[in-house]
Design a protein around this motif. Sequence first.
Motif, PDB file in Angstrom:
ATOM      1  N   ARG A  42      10.401  -6.563   2.535  1.00 19.60           N
ATOM      2  CA  ARG A  42       9.828  -5.905   3.707  1.00 19.60           C
ATOM      3  C   ARG A  42       8.336  -5.640   3.553  1.00 19.60           C
ATOM      4  NH1 ARG A  42      13.302  -2.967   7.096  1.00 19.60           N
ATOM      5  NH2 ARG A  42      11.949  -1.151   6.976  1.00 19.60           N
ATOM      6  N   LEU A  43       7.851  -5.585   2.309  1.00 22.25           N
ATOM      7  CA  LEU A  43       6.432  -5.392   2.027  1.00 22.25           C
ATOM      8  C   LEU A  43       6.014  -6.516   1.095  1.00 22.25           C
ATOM      9  CD1 LEU A  43       3.849  -3.680   2.255  1.00 22.25           C
ATOM     10  CD2 LEU A  43       4.678  -2.345   0.305  1.00 22.25           C
ATOM     11  N   LEU A  44       5.143  -7.379   1.579  1.00 21.93           N
ATOM     12  CA  LEU A  44       4.734  -8.554   0.811  1.00 21.93           C
ATOM     13  C   LEU A  44       3.596  -8.213  -0.141  1.00 21.93           C
ATOM     14  CD1 LEU A  44       4.792 -11.178   3.686  1.00 21.93           C
ATOM     15  CD2 LEU A  44       6.588 -10.634   2.042  1.00 21.93           C
ATOM     16  N   THR A  45       3.611  -8.855  -1.302  1.00 24.33           N
ATOM     17  CA  THR A  45       2.565  -8.651  -2.297  1.00 24.33           C
ATOM     18  C   THR A  45       2.129 -10.002  -2.843  1.00 24.33           C
ATOM     19  OG1 THR A  45       4.137  -8.454  -4.130  1.00 24.33           O
ATOM     20  CG2 THR A  45       3.491  -6.415  -3.012  1.00 24.33           C
ATOM     21  N   VAL A  46       1.014  -9.983  -3.542  1.00 24.56           N
ATOM     22  CA  VAL A  46       0.516 -11.162  -4.252  1.00 24.56           C
ATOM     23  C   VAL A  46       0.229 -10.732  -5.681  1.00 24.56           C
ATOM     24  CG1 VAL A  46      -0.460 -12.231  -2.189  1.00 24.56           C
ATOM     25  CG2 VAL A  46      -1.882 -10.725  -3.579  1.00 24.56           C
ATOM     26  N   ARG A  52      -0.134  -6.692  -9.507  1.00 27.49           N
ATOM     27  CA  ARG A  52       0.533  -6.907  -8.219  1.00 27.49           C
ATOM     28  C   ARG A  52      -0.313  -6.195  -7.173  1.00 27.49           C
ATOM     29  NH1 ARG A  52       4.926  -9.033  -6.593  1.00 27.49           N
ATOM     30  NH2 ARG A  52       5.759  -9.214  -8.693  1.00 27.49           N
ATOM     31  N   LEU A  53      -0.718  -6.929  -6.140  1.00 25.49           N
ATOM     32  CA  LEU A  53      -1.594  -6.401  -5.104  1.00 25.49           C
ATOM     33  C   LEU A  53      -0.939  -6.515  -3.738  1.00 25.49           C
ATOM     34  CD1 LEU A  53      -4.805  -8.177  -6.412  1.00 25.49           C
ATOM     35  CD2 LEU A  53      -4.194  -5.779  -6.754  1.00 25.49           C
ATOM     36  N   VAL A  54      -1.238  -5.556  -2.890  1.00 27.15           N
ATOM     37  CA  VAL A  54      -0.695  -5.546  -1.533  1.00 27.15           C
ATOM     38  C   VAL A  54      -1.828  -5.876  -0.571  1.00 27.15           C
ATOM     39  CG1 VAL A  54       0.566  -4.203   0.192  1.00 27.15           C
ATOM     40  CG2 VAL A  54       0.909  -3.716  -2.243  1.00 27.15           C
TER      41      VAL A  54
END
Length: 78
Positions: A42-46, A52-54
């Motif tokens: 539901r919350l994508l990150t890279v 880990r960054l949003v």
Amino acid sequence: METAGTPNFEALPQRHLYRIPEAMKLLSMSRSVIYEQIRAGRLLTVKQGRARLVPLQAINEYVELLMREAGECIDQAA
């Protein structure tokens, strides 16, 4: 100025990517809830290296998702 219960958003500069603690402040959510939402997709990150960054776009999309879900709940209750 930050008052009790009111986050100071001026302290966070607007960027394209936020670390998890910053996303926690922006979304007013605990670390465990943030990671639950990430695991649920539901919350994508890279990832950049080990961090880990949003993305700001993912934060905005998550808020829109919550608003849509709230609207559906209101429609169903009526």
